[in-house]
Design a protein around this motif. Sequence first.
Motif: not given
Length: 228
Positions: A88-89, A117-124
């Motif tokens: 997704v990122a 993946g970590d950055a995508m979770e942080a964005l959420i």
Amino acid sequence: MRLSADLKAFEGRIGHAFGKPALLVQAVTHASISSPTRADNQRLEFLGDRVLGLSMAEALLAADSGASEGQLAPRFNALVRKETCAEVAREIGLGEVLKLGRSEMMSGGRRKEALLGDAMEALIAAVYLDAGFEAARALVLRLWGPRIGAVAPDARDPKTSLQEWAQARAMPPPVYAEAGRSGPDHQPVFTVAVTLANGATERASAGSKRVAEQMAARALLSRMEQGS
């Protein structure tokens, strides 16, 4: 705080304009460039993982009202795992706006699966803190939407399926071993071999050991099932 042009364009891609722009800046700041005055995204990642999980659990329950917990769990795992977050990122160009230290940038950090993946979770999490759960859930549904409906009814991890196949035949668990590594340090390719107690084995190569293991397990399970 004013956002840079690339982050303003990124807001447009994800469909959320931040009332607190500092949250977006934090979400895209990797630990390799953090400082006492610049917070990184690690704490946001911790929160975002939970927000993603709740959003996805609700979405799966709504999508299939007749599914049991045993059917929902592997679908959930397939949708929230790090590889899916990284996919997704990449689709929203998150890697292009990440703020990285020089060493991480030189080693291809913008393309690393775990980092994305970590950055995508942080964005959420940033969206959640900026505008609440409804906004964060809307973001997840918007970005994951097609995947939720397309997830396989039996979305178990191939490694789990292979282990269950072996256990059903009184075999010990499959053994995984790194069989080789190639490519540059910033973009390695791992080759992994998986072997069953009966001697059957398969190999697969991928950009991460975990994905290579899954690919090898899937190939071996397919061969075993065809031969049974």
